[in-house]
Write an enzyme that holds these catalytic residues in place. Sequence first.
Site: not given
Length: 218
Positions: A5, A7, A180
């Site tokens: 991922d 961001d 996250d």
Amino acid sequence: MALFDLDNTLLAGDSDFEWAQFLIEQGVLDQEVYEARNQAFYDQYKAGTLDIHEFLDFQLKPLARHTRSQLDAWHREFMQRKILPIVTAKGRELVKRHLQEADLVAIVTATNSFVTRPIAQEFGVEHLIATEPEQVNGEFTGKVSGTPSFREGKITRLDAWLASRGVQWGDVTESHFYSDSLNDLPLLQRVSHPVAVDPDPTLKAHAERHGWPILSLR
């Protein structure tokens, strides 16, 4: 295979959010109209309640109001002012390690490819699976093309990308995914090595229950 991922994982911030803020600061978007909506969408994303199509309507329409050459010029400044300061050194090292091990490395992100492709290149990652803005003759229409790379859509897009390389998921012997966000649980649950990176509270609790590694790149 190593999937990342972007961001709040490889970046210590959110490129989607920062792009809108950059356009507001440039005077391209009206601050009063857009700033509150930008924050509201970001809060919904973090809470796992984001309507991706509503958000993409908000995010992609500004691309259609300007020429690609102007957008590219703004993006170069955006990279310098907003993105490079939030690229994490530990993130660079982690990506580099997987590349050196000859893993197939890709960034898999919900953020659109116009915003994220130069960021993937900054990390030395050739392969990007991102939400694709529709284009006609090289200019953006303000609409999305195909399935957004979000939640289960990341799996759909990943499978299509693998198929384009003549590979099926069952051919992958080991797979890592670093994220996250609770929004990435579908793909995290699919790979053989899920890793929670600076996770939100929901993902952190899930990782702890299932014995997943928890890593900080900050």
